[in-house]
Design a protein around this motif. Structure first.
Motif, PDB file in Angstrom:
ATOM      1  N   PRO A 186     123.588  -3.926 141.289  1.00 21.37           N
ATOM      2  CA  PRO A 186     124.761  -4.748 140.984  1.00 21.37           C
ATOM      3  C   PRO A 186     125.146  -5.635 142.159  1.00 21.37           C
ATOM      4  O   PRO A 186     124.850  -5.309 143.318  1.00 21.37           O
ATOM      5  N   PRO A 187     125.803  -6.764 141.904  1.00 16.46           N
ATOM      6  CA  PRO A 187     126.257  -7.619 143.017  1.00 16.46           C
ATOM      7  C   PRO A 187     127.273  -6.891 143.888  1.00 16.46           C
ATOM      8  O   PRO A 187     128.041  -6.064 143.403  1.00 16.46           O
ATOM      9  N   GLU A 188     127.265  -7.216 145.165  1.00 24.33           N
ATOM     10  CA  GLU A 188     128.200  -6.584 146.103  1.00 24.33           C
ATOM     11  C   GLU A 188     129.598  -7.157 145.968  1.00 24.33           C
ATOM     12  O   GLU A 188     130.579  -6.523 146.364  1.00 24.33           O
ATOM     13  N   HIS A 189     129.709  -8.349 145.381  1.00 22.93           N
ATOM     14  CA  HIS A 189     130.988  -9.060 145.339  1.00 22.93           C
ATOM     15  C   HIS A 189     131.048  -9.870 144.051  1.00 22.93           C
ATOM     16  O   HIS A 189     130.042 -10.428 143.613  1.00 22.93           O
ATOM     17  N   GLY A 237     133.454   0.319 140.191  1.00 24.13           N
ATOM     18  CA  GLY A 237     133.546   0.569 141.629  1.00 24.13           C
ATOM     19  C   GLY A 237     133.913  -0.622 142.484  1.00 24.13           C
ATOM     20  O   GLY A 237     133.766  -0.567 143.715  1.00 24.13           O
ATOM     21  N   TYR A 238     134.416  -1.696 141.860  1.00 28.03           N
ATOM     22  CA  TYR A 238     134.821  -2.862 142.634  1.00 28.03           C
ATOM     23  C   TYR A 238     136.300  -2.743 143.029  1.00 28.03           C
ATOM     24  O   TYR A 238     137.143  -2.369 142.213  1.00 28.03           O
ATOM     25  N   ILE A 239     136.582  -3.085 144.264  1.00 28.06           N
ATOM     26  CA  ILE A 239     137.946  -3.031 144.796  1.00 28.06           C
ATOM     27  C   ILE A 239     138.511  -4.442 144.807  1.00 28.06           C
ATOM     28  O   ILE A 239     137.898  -5.366 145.355  1.00 28.06           O
ATOM     29  N   ARG A 248     132.544  -4.353 146.420  1.00 24.84           N
ATOM     30  CA  ARG A 248     132.231  -2.967 146.716  1.00 24.84           C
ATOM     31  C   ARG A 248     132.666  -2.690 148.150  1.00 24.84           C
ATOM     32  O   ARG A 248     132.804  -3.622 148.956  1.00 24.84           O
ATOM     33  N   SER A 249     132.886  -1.436 148.458  1.00 24.44           N
ATOM     34  CA  SER A 249     133.406  -1.064 149.776  1.00 24.44           C
ATOM     35  C   SER A 249     132.546  -1.658 150.890  1.00 24.44           C
ATOM     36  O   SER A 249     131.314  -1.521 150.894  1.00 24.44           O
ATOM     37  N   GLY A 250     133.199  -2.358 151.823  1.00 21.34           N
ATOM     38  CA  GLY A 250     132.507  -2.945 152.957  1.00 21.34           C
ATOM     39  C   GLY A 250     131.963  -4.339 152.731  1.00 21.34           C
ATOM     40  O   GLY A 250     131.372  -4.933 153.651  1.00 21.34           O
ATOM     41  N   PHE A 251     132.166  -4.898 151.524  1.00 21.96           N
ATOM     42  CA  PHE A 251     131.564  -6.197 151.213  1.00 21.96           C
ATOM     43  C   PHE A 251     132.584  -7.291 150.907  1.00 21.96           C
ATOM     44  O   PHE A 251     132.222  -8.320 150.327  1.00 21.96           O
ATOM     45  N   ALA A 252     133.846  -7.098 151.285  1.00 23.82           N
ATOM     46  CA  ALA A 252     134.812  -8.195 151.153  1.00 23.82           C
ATOM     47  C   ALA A 252     134.296  -9.386 151.951  1.00 23.82           C
ATOM     48  O   ALA A 252     133.719  -9.233 153.030  1.00 23.82           O
ATOM     49  N   CYS A 253     134.474 -10.582 151.406  1.00 27.50           N
ATOM     50  CA  CYS A 253     133.948 -11.789 152.064  1.00 27.50           C
ATOM     51  C   CYS A 253     134.743 -12.079 153.331  1.00 27.50           C
ATOM     52  O   CYS A 253     135.920 -12.414 153.280  1.00 27.50           O
ATOM     53  N   ARG A 254     134.088 -11.966 154.481  1.00 22.26           N
ATOM     54  CA  ARG A 254     134.781 -12.153 155.757  1.00 22.26           C
ATOM     55  C   ARG A 254     135.224 -13.596 155.955  1.00 22.26           C
ATOM     56  O   ARG A 254     136.261 -13.862 156.560  1.00 22.26           O
TER      57      ARG A 254
END
Length: 366
Positions: A186-189, A237-239, A248-254
């Motif tokens: 699945p995509p991370e974001h 599981g997406y926040i 997903r945890s740890g993959f918010a776009c910086r």
């Protein structure tokens, strides 16, 4: 000590203009794209003196459709960026791409250039909805491009989705959400935006000022799509970390977080915007000097897009003033109306506040 900087590189080319798009972009032939890349690289190199005071934490190449550039052209751009700027070892480096505009050879070249994140403009998993938007691809073409990117080693991918498309139903939108969330891997974001009818676009000519409203989802249907976005993506599981963005945890776009936190950024390329200190400008235009009030407004209405909200400590550090001193009455009013809440040092929107966020944010404008 070097200060943190984000870079935005604008590529103003696309295969054809989508019917809803008001971004600075247009079709161009190979010769015109080559001339633009040469000019862009020259502009990057001209930043040598400026770059001495900064370290780059993120780079975002947007458009248009940056993935129209060849691997060689993208390599030239990143060669000159790295020769000019001090790029962090762990910098997030994103390129926007559209399905059907990449090959295995091109994606491998992008990886070699140091690109470590892709943002793919899907919008819908329904081919009829894609056709209505004026997109050049089908869902099958998206899947092919997505899997090719995975095979080439990209392990951080965002997928853009859109709701409130003409003729879209809550059921077809939910099917898109689930189809994308069930990709393997699945995509991370996932970025999920509602269609906005912008002036100067073909969609505005057809739908502006209430015309042909029967073709657009009704207000209650649009509201259902909005609510279901969060509910469905949380199942997978997406926040939700920002009003329209899920990760997903740890993959918010910086890079996006930097924008909402008002991290300073330099835009290079036709029409690109920059914010350095209290100066904001678009490439080729004179800078606008922001007043302290304008900076405080931006701090609030950009920061409140994040689910964590805005920090009183950060406000104090930036402006040497207390948030309560400037906005105390408004914060209390929003709290009493059930639109904002305090969580430790932070003020954030409640679920109800998120639903009418434009109203809440307008309250913080002087």
């Amino acid at each position: 000590m070097a200060k943190e900087l984000e870079l935005y590189i604008h590529i103003p080319f696309c295969v054809s203009k989508c019917r809803y798009c008001d971004f600075l972009s247009a079709p161009a032939d190979e010769e015109e794209r080559e001339r633009y890349v040469e000019s862009l690289c020259s502009r990057i190199r001209s930043c040598k003196e400026f770059a001495k005071d900064w370290h780059v934490s993120s780079i975002f190449v947007g458009g248009g459709t940056p993935s129209l550039l060849t691997g060689e052209q993208m390599g030239y751009i990143f060669r000159d960026i790295r020769e000019t700027f001090r790029v962090d070892d762990m910098a997030e480096i994103t390129v926007e791409m559209n399905p059907g505009t990449v090959s295995e050879e091109k994606l491998k070249a992008y990886r070699e250039a140091g690109i470590n994140r892709l943002s793919i403009g899907l919008q819908s998993a329904n081919d009829q909805e894609l056709k209505c938007l004026g997109r050049i691809h089908t869902y099958e073409m998206f899947v092919h491009s997505y899997q090719m990117a995975r095979d080439c080693g990209f392990s951080n991918i965002n997928v853009d989705l859109m709701s409130a498309i003409p003729f879209q139903t809550p059921e077809s939108y939910e099917k898109t959400l689930r189809t994308v969330a069930e990709l393997v891997p699945p995509p991370e974001h996932i970025s999920a935006y509602s269609l906005i009818i912008e002036e100067g676009t073909p969609f505005y000519e057809r739908y502006g000022e209430g015309k042909h409203a029967e073709e657009l989802p009704a207000e209650e249907e649009e509201r259902e799509m909005y609510v279901r976005t969060k509910e469905v993506l949380e199942e997978y599981g997406y926040i939700r970390y920002e009003i329209s963005n899920y990760a997903r945890s740890g993959f918010a776009c910086r890079h996006n977080l930097g924008y909402w936190n008002r991290t300073q950024y330099l835009g290079i390329g036709t029409g690109a915007s920059s914010l350095i200190g209290n100066k904001r400008w678009r490439e080729g235009e004179e800078p606008e000097i922001l007043t302290e009030k304008e900076e405080m407004e931006e701090f609030m209405f950009l920061g409140l897009r994040k689910m964590e909200g805005v920090s009183e400590t950060d406000f104090r550090n930036v402006f040497q003033k207390e948030m309560q001193e400037v906005y105390g009455l408004i914060l209390q009013k929003m709290k009493e109306e059930g639109l904002m809440e305090q969580a430790g040092d932070n003020w954030r929107l409640t679920e109800r506040g998120i639903d009418i966020s434009n109203y809440v944010m307008s309250e913080f404008l002087f």
